[in-house]
Motif scaffolding. Structure first.
Motif, PDB file in Angstrom:
ATOM      1  N   UNK A  67       0.824  -1.057  -0.089  1.00 12.92           N
ATOM      2  CA  UNK A  67       0.090   0.052   0.057  1.00 12.92           C
ATOM      3  C   UNK A  67       0.903   1.311   0.047  1.00 12.92           C
ATOM      4  N   UNK A  68       2.030   1.208   0.819  1.00 11.51           N
ATOM      5  CA  UNK A  68       2.767   2.432   0.907  1.00 11.51           C
ATOM      6  C   UNK A  68       3.425   2.902  -0.570  1.00 11.51           C
ATOM      7  N   UNK A  69       3.802   1.557  -1.159  1.00  8.60           N
ATOM      8  CA  UNK A  69       4.334   1.687  -2.448  1.00  8.60           C
ATOM      9  C   UNK A  69       3.270   2.379  -3.564  1.00  8.60           C
ATOM     10  N   UNK A  70       2.111   2.169  -3.265  1.00  8.49           N
ATOM     11  CA  UNK A  70       0.839   2.637  -4.099  1.00  8.49           C
ATOM     12  C   UNK A  70       0.792   4.144  -3.898  1.00  8.49           C
ATOM     13  N   UNK A  71       1.035   4.636  -2.547  1.00  3.70           N
ATOM     14  CA  UNK A  71       0.908   6.034  -2.422  1.00  3.70           C
ATOM     15  C   UNK A  71       1.544   6.852  -3.413  1.00  3.70           C
ATOM     16  N   UNK A  72       2.741   6.596  -4.008  1.00  3.32           N
ATOM     17  CA  UNK A  72       3.406   7.374  -4.605  1.00  3.32           C
ATOM     18  C   UNK A  72       2.764   7.387  -6.305  1.00  3.32           C
ATOM     19  N   UNK A  73       1.990   6.265  -6.526  1.00  2.00           N
ATOM     20  CA  UNK A  73       1.359   6.185  -7.713  1.00  2.00           C
ATOM     21  C   UNK A  73      -0.068   6.564  -7.794  1.00  2.00           C
ATOM     22  N   UNK A  74      -0.366   7.139  -6.681  1.00  6.39           N
ATOM     23  CA  UNK A  74      -1.866   7.216  -6.756  1.00  6.39           C
ATOM     24  C   UNK A  74      -2.319   8.185  -7.743  1.00  6.39           C
ATOM     25  N   UNK A  75      -1.429   9.379  -7.651  1.00  7.89           N
ATOM     26  CA  UNK A  75      -1.689  10.421  -8.737  1.00  7.89           C
ATOM     27  C   UNK A  75      -1.965   9.932 -10.142  1.00  7.89           C
ATOM     28  N   UNK A  76      -1.195   8.973 -10.659  1.00 13.11           N
ATOM     29  CA  UNK A  76      -1.073   8.606 -11.963  1.00 13.11           C
ATOM     30  C   UNK A  76      -2.409   7.901 -12.154  1.00 13.11           C
TER      31      UNK A  76
END
Ligand code: ADP
Ligand code: MG
Lengths: 271, 284
Positions: A67-76
């Motif tokens: 999930x933490x890894x996802x935080x960075x790509x949420x924007x995309x």
């Protein structure tokens, strides 16, 4: 922060997925990605998404890390799905303002896109999460060995791919370190306009590139010192063997594909 | 009033993940103005983590960091102020050089402080002088310098900000003996000329013993000792149990004593040892 990106990292473990043959895992992940694109409606995509979650639970990789890894790509993800809302004018209009029309189909398409991207990232990162770099190279090399007929140097390509994957987390560490160091010298990365911010990135990227080259040379020397001269004629310490569990996994994925195709036919309406 | 103080500082990396590490565990220290504190501890004992709390790069999970009595994590402004008042030079600082010339690289910090051009120039030249970089080298590319010169240029980049507290994290790691002694020399000179507080992390007991006023020993994220050089290196067996050691020369004195020579063992420098041995010769 930036350190939360874990794509490309390997988390050792003993789960079903960890134990699978790397070749089977690689091919089935590829098949799974195709299945994601076979999905035509939210129901089939939902099933595939559920299956991806199931695989992650099975792999015992901490959900929090992912999930933490996802935080960075949420924007995309948000951007891509938001575009879908605005580009879709079919269906009943839910909301109309100036030139922007939001329709129910638009909303559903946006949801569909978001789930698709998330499932893609989940499943593809699972491969590196659960396979050691050595095994991964080995698998890629064996799977693509037929390309040797076309005079493609498969073992070198496989080695390059694995090194590239392995370097992602190392470079992320490095960015983190350089950022701290420049912040300690008063670098301001958070305020200002676009140009100012882009300029502020220079003190991070120049050392990053310089250090990457240095690392690459060091690694090349280290490999040569240990007598690496390309994969030609290299033998292996361990043989790769398919087990029952791998055949079982093939059946499960085949079943999933059949299921998705069937669901696609049954629920035609939901986009 | 201590210039720098921590109160019950606790910090974890990766809190809430399986990789959670408690890097600092209830650390309370206070550092007085103008002293040179040597910091030792086994790898992974939390030295670098503690240093990054002193300029608000890391925010404590629990506890406080006080700079001149003010909490540096109270608001953003206080944090930024701490960045400039506490100069932190990371391990292997040469890997953060990036400008076209050494001059510009040293000027990066002062320029970020929004000083005017004249002031920046004065600071760059003074910092270069502190670290022994001759003026003609300032126009070279930092990537063309030798390892030791790069290191000194990077240290100058932090000194040029004229921090009231200078922190150096293993400034001599990976250098040859002459590079090491040059850096130790410049640290001592810097402290003498500016009278500023200096925190020095090092794995070399000899270096630490030679320059420190007090020594902070860390173990497993906690403060194991914080005392004068004499007292810390007097606790030989405790240090050894932590994977640390005493200075080489102290070790020689200890061995001599073991063999029945009546020497003092609270000796940490070569000069001290020479004096003690001469003294002994005259006695006989
Ligand atoms: N960026 C980081 N992410 C996760 N853990 C870290 C990080 N930096 C340090 N640690 C861990 O925190 C502990 C203290 O590290 P550190 O402060 O670097 O020790 P020292 O400088 O004394 O060698 C170690 O166990 C280390 O593995
Ligand atoms: Mg350290």
């Amino acid at each position: 922060m930036i350190k939360d990106i874990t794509i490309g990292q390997f988390f050792p473990g003993k789960s079903f997925i960890h134990k699978m043959d790397a070749r089977a895992k690689f091919s089935l992940m590829f098949a799974f990605i195709i299945i994601i694109f076979v999905c035509k409606n939210l129901v089939s995509l939902g099933i595939v998404f559920g299956f991806a979650l199931f695989m992650i639970i099975l792999s015992k990789v901490a959900i929090k890390t992912i999930l933490k890894s996802f935080k960075m790509i949420v924007f995309i993800i948000i951007l891509t799905s938001a575009l879908q809302i605005f580009y879709n004018s079919k269906g009943t209009v839910l909301f109309d303002w100036w030139k922007i029309k939001v329709t129910d189909i638009g909303m559903l398409t946006a949801l569909f896109m978001a789930v698709r991207i998330i499932t893609l990232i989940l499943s593809s990162s699972l491969l590196t999460y659960t396979t050691s770099p050595t095994l991964l190279t080995d698998a890629i090399e064996r799977l693509f060995s037929p390309l040797k007929i076309l005079r493609i140097n498969v073992s070198t390509l496989a080695m390059m791919m694995t090194i590239a994957l392995r370097f992602i987390p190392i470079l992320i560490d490095e960015v983190d370190r350089i950022m701290s160091a420049q912040k300690a010298r008063g670098a301001d990365l958070e305020t200002g306009g676009l140009i100012k911010r882009a300029k502020a990135l220079l003190p991070i990227f120049i050392p990053l590139f310089v250090n990457s080259f240095r690392r690459a040379f060091e690694l090349a020397y280290a490999m040569e010192c240990r007598c690496y001269k390309g994969g030609e004629g290299r033998t292996r310490m361990t043989a790769m063997k398919m087990h029952i569990r791998d055949f079982f996994a093939v059946f499960v994925i085949a079943g999933l594909l059949a299921g998705v195709i069937w669901v696609n036919r049954v629920f035609v309406a939901l986009i | 009033m201590p210039v720098l103080e921590t109160k019950n500082l606790t910090y974890q990396y990766g809190a809430g993940t399986p990789f959670c590490v408690t890097a600092l565990d209830d650390v309370s220290v206070s550092i007085e103005k103008g002293e040179l504190v040597g910091i030792i501890g086994h790898t992974g004992s939390g030295k670098s983590t503690l240093m990054q709390h002193f300029n608000a790069l890391l925010k404590p999970d629990k506890g406080q960091v006080l700079l001149e009595g003010k909490d540096i994590n109270e608001n953003k402004q206080a944090g930024l102020e701490a960045r400039f008042k506490v100069g932190l030079c990371f391990q292997y600082p040469e890997y953060q050089l990036f400008e076209a010339t050494v001059y510009k690289d040293i000027a990066y910090g002062p320029a970020n402080m929004k000083l005017d051009g004249k002031e920046v120039d004065a600071r760059v030249r003074q910092a270069a002088e502190y670290v022994g970089i001759p003026p003609d080298m300032l126009e070279k590319s930092p990537f063309d310098l030798s390892g030791g010169e790069k290191r000194r240029a990077a240290i100058a980049g932090v000194m040029a900000m004229r921090p009231e507290i200078l922190i150096l994290d293993e400034p001599t790691a990976g250098l040859d003996p002459s590079g090491r002694s040059k850096i130790m020399e410049l640290i001592v000179n810097y402290k003498k000329t500016t009278g500023n507080t200096v925190l020095l992390v090092s794995h070399s007991m000899d270096e630490i013993a030679a320059v420190s006023d007090r020594i902070l020993v860390m173990k497993g994220g906690k403060i194991a000792m914080f005392d004068s050089v004499k007292h810390v290196f007097g606790r030989v067996s405790e240090l050894i149990s932590m994977g640390l050691f005493v200075p080489e020369i102290t070790n020689i004195m200890l061995k001599l004593k073991e063999r029945g020579v009546g020497v003092r063992t609270d000796i940490f420098t070569l000069e001290g040892a020479a004096n003690e041995l001469l003294h002994l010769l005259f006695l006989h």
